[in-house]
Design a protein around this motif. Structure first.
Motif, PDB file in Angstrom:
ATOM      1  N   ARG A   1       0.852  -1.188   0.000  1.00 43.82           N
ATOM      2  CA  ARG A   1       0.000   0.000   0.000  1.00 43.82           C
ATOM      3  C   ARG A   1       0.890   1.241   0.000  1.00 43.82           C
ATOM      4  NH1 ARG A   1      -4.695   0.294   4.053  1.00 43.82           N
ATOM      5  NH2 ARG A   1      -5.627   1.418   2.291  1.00 43.82           N
ATOM      6  N   VAL A   2       0.759   2.040  -1.045  1.00 40.65           N
ATOM      7  CA  VAL A   2       1.659   3.178  -1.251  1.00 40.65           C
ATOM      8  C   VAL A   2       0.834   4.437  -1.466  1.00 40.65           C
ATOM      9  CG1 VAL A   2       3.507   4.120  -2.684  1.00 40.65           C
ATOM     10  CG2 VAL A   2       3.363   1.647  -2.319  1.00 40.65           C
ATOM     11  N   ILE A   3       1.227   5.521  -0.818  1.00 38.71           N
ATOM     12  CA  ILE A   3       0.602   6.817  -1.044  1.00 38.71           C
ATOM     13  C   ILE A   3       1.592   7.717  -1.782  1.00 38.71           C
ATOM     14  CG2 ILE A   3       1.234   7.598   1.299  1.00 38.71           C
ATOM     15  CD1 ILE A   3      -1.293   9.371   1.212  1.00 38.71           C
ATOM     16  N   ASP A   4       1.137   8.299  -2.873  1.00 35.76           N
ATOM     17  CA  ASP A   4       1.929   9.232  -3.689  1.00 35.76           C
ATOM     18  C   ASP A   4       1.502  10.640  -3.293  1.00 35.76           C
ATOM     19  OD1 ASP A   4       3.417  10.508  -5.616  1.00 35.76           O
ATOM     20  OD2 ASP A   4       2.282   9.732  -7.330  1.00 35.76           O
ATOM     21  N   ALA A   5       2.344  11.302  -2.508  1.00 36.53           N
ATOM     22  CA  ALA A   5       2.009  12.602  -1.921  1.00 36.53           C
ATOM     23  C   ALA A   5       2.399  13.722  -2.881  1.00 36.53           C
ATOM     24  CB  ALA A   5       2.723  12.758  -0.584  1.00 36.53           C
ATOM     25  N   GLY A   6       1.404  14.453  -3.352  1.00 37.22           N
ATOM     26  CA  GLY A   6       1.649  15.454  -4.384  1.00 37.22           C
ATOM     27  C   GLY A   6       1.703  14.782  -5.736  1.00 37.22           C
ATOM     28  N   CYS A   7       0.615  14.054  -6.061  1.00 32.83           N
ATOM     29  CA  CYS A   7       0.646  13.129  -7.206  1.00 32.83           C
ATOM     30  C   CYS A   7       0.451  13.802  -8.555  1.00 32.83           C
ATOM     31  CB  CYS A   7      -0.417  12.045  -7.022  1.00 32.83           C
ATOM     32  SG  CYS A   7      -2.130  12.645  -7.106  1.00 32.83           S
ATOM     33  N   GLY A   8       0.059  15.089  -8.578  1.00 31.15           N
ATOM     34  CA  GLY A   8      -0.173  15.724  -9.864  1.00 31.15           C
ATOM     35  C   GLY A   8      -1.222  14.987 -10.669  1.00 31.15           C
ATOM     36  N   PHE A   9      -0.948  14.745 -11.957  1.00 32.39           N
ATOM     37  CA  PHE A   9      -1.957  14.077 -12.779  1.00 32.39           C
ATOM     38  C   PHE A   9      -1.872  12.553 -12.712  1.00 32.39           C
ATOM     39  CE2 PHE A   9       1.431  14.812 -15.967  1.00 32.39           C
ATOM     40  CZ  PHE A   9       1.530  13.551 -16.548  1.00 32.39           C
TER      41      PHE A   9
ATOM     42  N   ALA B   1      -7.727  20.629  -9.585  1.00 34.70           N
ATOM     43  CA  ALA B   1      -7.467  20.555 -11.028  1.00 34.70           C
ATOM     44  C   ALA B   1      -6.536  19.387 -11.343  1.00 34.70           C
ATOM     45  CB  ALA B   1      -6.862  21.866 -11.524  1.00 34.70           C
ATOM     46  N   ALA B   2      -5.516  19.172 -10.516  1.00 33.69           N
ATOM     47  CA  ALA B   2      -4.589  18.067 -10.748  1.00 33.69           C
ATOM     48  C   ALA B   2      -5.295  16.728 -10.589  1.00 33.69           C
ATOM     49  CB  ALA B   2      -3.402  18.165  -9.790  1.00 33.69           C
ATOM     50  N   ILE B   3      -6.111  16.585  -9.560  1.00 39.38           N
ATOM     51  CA  ILE B   3      -6.806  15.315  -9.338  1.00 39.38           C
ATOM     52  C   ILE B   3      -7.818  15.044 -10.443  1.00 39.38           C
ATOM     53  CG2 ILE B   3      -8.414  14.116  -7.794  1.00 39.38           C
ATOM     54  CD1 ILE B   3      -5.510  14.065  -6.846  1.00 39.38           C
ATOM     55  N   SER B   4      -8.451  16.087 -10.949  1.00 39.58           N
ATOM     56  CA  SER B   4      -9.358  15.915 -12.086  1.00 39.58           C
ATOM     57  C   SER B   4      -8.602  15.390 -13.303  1.00 39.58           C
ATOM     58  CB  SER B   4     -10.045  17.242 -12.420  1.00 39.58           C
ATOM     59  OG  SER B   4     -10.872  17.112 -13.553  1.00 39.58           O
ATOM     60  N   GLU B   5      -7.417  15.936 -13.537  1.00 39.34           N
ATOM     61  CA  GLU B   5      -6.574  15.453 -14.632  1.00 39.34           C
ATOM     62  C   GLU B   5      -6.172  13.996 -14.397  1.00 39.34           C
ATOM     63  OE1 GLU B   5      -5.041  16.984 -17.502  1.00 39.34           O
ATOM     64  OE2 GLU B   5      -6.571  18.536 -17.279  1.00 39.34           O
TER      65      GLU B   5
ATOM     66  N   TYR C   1      -7.739   8.363  -6.110  1.00 36.49           N
ATOM     67  CA  TYR C   1      -7.200   9.724  -6.023  1.00 36.49           C
ATOM     68  C   TYR C   1      -8.019  10.540  -5.030  1.00 36.49           C
ATOM     69  CZ  TYR C   1      -4.627   8.584 -10.289  1.00 36.49           C
ATOM     70  OH  TYR C   1      -3.804   7.999 -11.211  1.00 36.49           O
ATOM     71  N   LEU C   2      -7.329  11.351  -4.258  1.00 37.64           N
ATOM     72  CA  LEU C   2      -7.979  12.181  -3.249  1.00 37.64           C
ATOM     73  C   LEU C   2      -7.471  13.613  -3.335  1.00 37.64           C
ATOM     74  CD1 LEU C   2      -7.580   9.882  -0.108  1.00 37.64           C
ATOM     75  CD2 LEU C   2      -9.658  10.180  -1.473  1.00 37.64           C
ATOM     76  N   VAL C   3      -8.396  14.579  -3.276  1.00 37.51           N
ATOM     77  CA  VAL C   3      -8.012  15.969  -3.049  1.00 37.51           C
ATOM     78  C   VAL C   3      -7.865  16.141  -1.546  1.00 37.51           C
ATOM     79  CG1 VAL C   3      -8.661  18.384  -3.282  1.00 37.51           C
ATOM     80  CG2 VAL C   3      -9.266  16.762  -5.087  1.00 37.51           C
ATOM     81  N   ALA C   4      -6.670  16.449  -1.085  1.00 38.44           N
ATOM     82  CA  ALA C   4      -6.447  16.574   0.356  1.00 38.44           C
ATOM     83  C   ALA C   4      -5.209  17.419   0.622  1.00 38.44           C
ATOM     84  CB  ALA C   4      -6.283  15.191   0.996  1.00 38.44           C
ATOM     85  N   ASP C   5      -5.265  18.163   1.715  1.00 42.02           N
ATOM     86  CA  ASP C   5      -4.089  18.829   2.281  1.00 42.02           C
ATOM     87  C   ASP C   5      -3.484  17.828   3.247  1.00 42.02           C
ATOM     88  OD1 ASP C   5      -2.253  20.274   3.757  1.00 42.02           O
ATOM     89  OD2 ASP C   5      -3.512  22.058   3.923  1.00 42.02           O
TER      90      ASP C   5
END
Length: 241
Positions: free
Chosen positions: A46-54, A76-80, A90-94
């Motif tokens: 299980r891997v989290i990509d922090a600041g994953c862009g598109f 916008a990045a997560i939508s892409e 994919y998650l939009v998150a701070d």
């Protein structure tokens, strides 16, 4: 919520076009394979990509057997990502805020391609490292790949002033303050213009911060194969939660 140096959607489609022109996306599959080997990740990790862009790296890891979640502060990045690299979650998150219920903990957290150093103050970057630690299982691995101040000094070959360069049609105007680590880059490509602000660190300072955040067994390399760091290399930092 912590303050940030850039607007949430600053690294959206315009920046992605600039980065593509600069060749930043050319080695995604090779980089993913190298990360899996360097960290010794087993299939299904299980891997989290922090600041994953598109999502290009998130998806590349998934293609090689990882269970991946891509997180970015930019809607916008997560939508892409959902459109261009479907498959992973994919998650939009701070990431300085708690992750949603049921997300994590993870075997590994990756902060790739200089996705760190965007807090309004060093304390905000420190809080991000603490959040990285909270997202990992005990024994989970952190991998950060980013430009450190040593690399910037080598590439710019100056300690002051503004440097302008052109690569593949992209005009970059770089202004770095080595006393604070602050770098402001303006990218121009056709009708696209993107301003990026980031705080860079000396490798030794970043290692100290990672230890302060609760990690241990910190290693530093010059690339994703584990080669020694040279001044021209991006810093690859590994640590264990």
């Amino acid at each position: 919520m912590n303050a940030h140096l850039n607007e949430a959607d600053n690294y959206g489609p315009a920046f992605m076009r600039v980065a593509a022109a600069l060749g930043e996306y050319d080695r995604t599959a090779e980089d993913a394979a190298a990360v899996i080997e360097l960290l010794g990740l087993a299939p299904g990790a299980r891997v989290i990509d922090a600041g994953c862009g598109f999502g290009r790296f998130t998806a590349a890891l998934a293609d090689q057997g990882c269970e991946t979640v891509g997180v970015d502060i930019s809607p916008a990045a997560i939508s892409e990502a959902k459109g261009r690299c479907p498959g992973p979650t994919y998650l939009v998150a701070d990431l300085t805020e708690p992750l949603p219920e049921g997300v994590g903990p993870f075997d590994a957290l990756l902060s790739m391609y200089s996705s760190f150093g965007y807090g309004a103050a060093p304390e905000d970057d420190m809080e991000m490292l603490r959040a990285f630690h909270r997202a990992l299982k005990p024994g989970g691995r952190l991998l950060m790949q980013l430009s450190d101040l040593e690399r910037s000094r080598f590439r710019l070959r100056t300690d002051e002033g503004v440097v302008v360069r052109e690569t593949n049609g992209v005009i970059e105007t770089l202004d770095v303050d080595f006393s604070t680590g602050m770098l402001h880059v303006r990218y121009e490509l056709g009708n696209d213009a993107v301003d990026s602000r980031i705080r860079m660190y000396e490798a030794e300072d970043l290692e100290r911060m990672v230890l302060e955040a609760g990690f241990h067994d910190v290693d530093r390399y010059g690339d994703l194969t584990g080669a020694p760091k040279r001044p021209e290399d991006r810093l690859v930092l590994l640590a264990t939660a």
